[in-house]
Design an enzyme around this catalytic site. Sequence first.
Site, short mmCIF file in Angstrom:
data_model
loop_
_atom_site.label_atom_id
_atom_site.label_comp_id
_atom_site.label_asym_id
_atom_site.label_seq_id
_atom_site.Cartn_x
_atom_site.Cartn_y
_atom_site.Cartn_z
CB SER A 1 -0.89 0.00 1.24
OG SER A 1 -0.10 -0.29 2.38
CB THR B 1 -1.82 5.72 4.42
OG1 THR B 1 -2.57 5.82 3.24
CG2 THR B 1 -0.91 6.94 4.55
N GLY C 1 -9.86 7.52 1.67
CA GLY C 1 -9.52 8.94 1.56
C GLY C 1 -10.69 9.83 1.18
NE ARG D 1 -8.52 7.59 -4.21
CZ ARG D 1 -7.98 7.34 -3.03
NH1 ARG D 1 -6.66 7.25 -2.89
NH2 ARG D 1 -8.73 7.16 -1.96
CB THR E 1 -4.49 4.86 7.47
OG1 THR E 1 -4.47 3.80 6.51
CG2 THR E 1 -4.85 4.31 8.83
N GLY E 2 -7.10 4.93 5.57
CA GLY E 2 -8.42 4.40 5.23
C GLY E 2 -8.97 5.14 4.02
CB THR F 1 -0.72 6.17 0.63
OG1 THR F 1 -1.56 5.04 0.43
CG2 THR F 1 -1.33 7.36 -0.09
N GLY G 1 -5.99 10.68 -3.07
CA GLY G 1 -6.70 10.44 -1.82
C GLY G 1 -6.51 11.57 -0.82
CG ASP G 2 -6.76 10.40 3.24
OD1 ASP G 2 -6.54 9.51 2.39
OD2 ASP G 2 -6.56 10.22 4.45
N1 ASP Z 1 -5.99 7.01 2.83
C1 ASP Z 1 -5.38 6.43 1.68
C2 ASP Z 1 -6.10 6.87 0.45
O1 ASP Z 1 -7.31 6.93 0.46
C3 ASP Z 1 -5.34 4.94 1.67
C4 ASP Z 1 -5.08 4.28 2.96
O2 ASP Z 1 -4.75 4.84 3.95
O3 ASP Z 1 -5.21 3.08 2.98
O4 ASP Z 1 -5.45 7.11 -0.52
#
Ligand code: ASP
Length: 339
Positions: free
Chosen positions: A89, A195, A249, A223, A246-247, A213, A225-226
Amino acid sequence: MRRRTFLKNGMLGIGALAGLPGARGAFAAPEPAAAGRENRVGEPIIVSTWSHGMAANNAAARILQVSGAGMTAVVRGIMIPEADPKVTSVGRGGYPNIDGVVELDAAVMNGNTLEVGAVAGMQGILHPIAVAEKVMDESPHTLLVGAGAKQFALSKGFTETNLLTDGAKKAWEARRGGLKYKPAGSGADPDNHDTIGSVLMDASGSIFAGCSTSGAAWKLPGRVGDSPIVGHGLYCDSDVGGVVATGLGEEFAKICGSFAVIELMRQGVEPTEAIRQVLERAVKRDGRNKGRLLAMVALRRDGTVGAGSTTPGFQIAVTRGTKHELTDIAPLYPPKKKD
Ligand code: ASP
């Protein structure tokens, strides 16, 4: 909550990190004195996301010991999982977009100056976190994307490399037939959200943050993300603390997740409670977020660490001085047991 103690002292030699740029450049604002921000805990503290945060913390702690430079320590720490092909990741080995191309996002933030640097959708460069630091220190900008980010990295001496490992290529090929472009927010692959994010407070009480990430697996090309967006995937202010996310975004973007946590902490809300409130906000808006990974870890300037996750499995790596711990975080919304 289960608690596990891992590595005491290092497993990574500092030599592995030598020879990389670290000097602050022409565009860096002067470092304000950390006066009045003394670290009352008296020892550096580093918090990172996931188990690969252990190796990042370890490397960062060693850099701190040698040079005392907090921003450099965050960057060099994050470079460890970026270079690890087993981490699917982040960096090399990260799962690609739907076209099979690895695109990386990263950001850094200095909590003393509120300076930021970030890159997004960058292809072919191994250490986006180090490029993000260069954007902060050696450009007049805060965020560079795509081809421009890569061109900037090359101009700063970074070299082009293949980021797609055989393993990641196989995983992509195995899924290719079933992959479809999905609307933002649907979660491209719930199994691949990891991330690396780190927050560090040095002995003077200065706080720094960074994250890196490959983003959501099988994402649409382009794309973002956050993680490279300040206030979404990370934020720090040495007067308050730091936070990384993390997660999914797209969901952090809707609530400016990291900034929201910092502002609650600024008003006196405990770090874990601040994270809970912000994640609850996401869930109230969209009940599906109960089952999507949204996780955060925060460090308050008095040394208090907080964390929270919607779903099970989130872990944080915490380093205080030379003591390293990996802690499992209980989910706010445990899945219902099937009878
Ligand atoms: N937050 C990250 C994203 O959405 C991905 C992740 O943390 O797993 O790009």
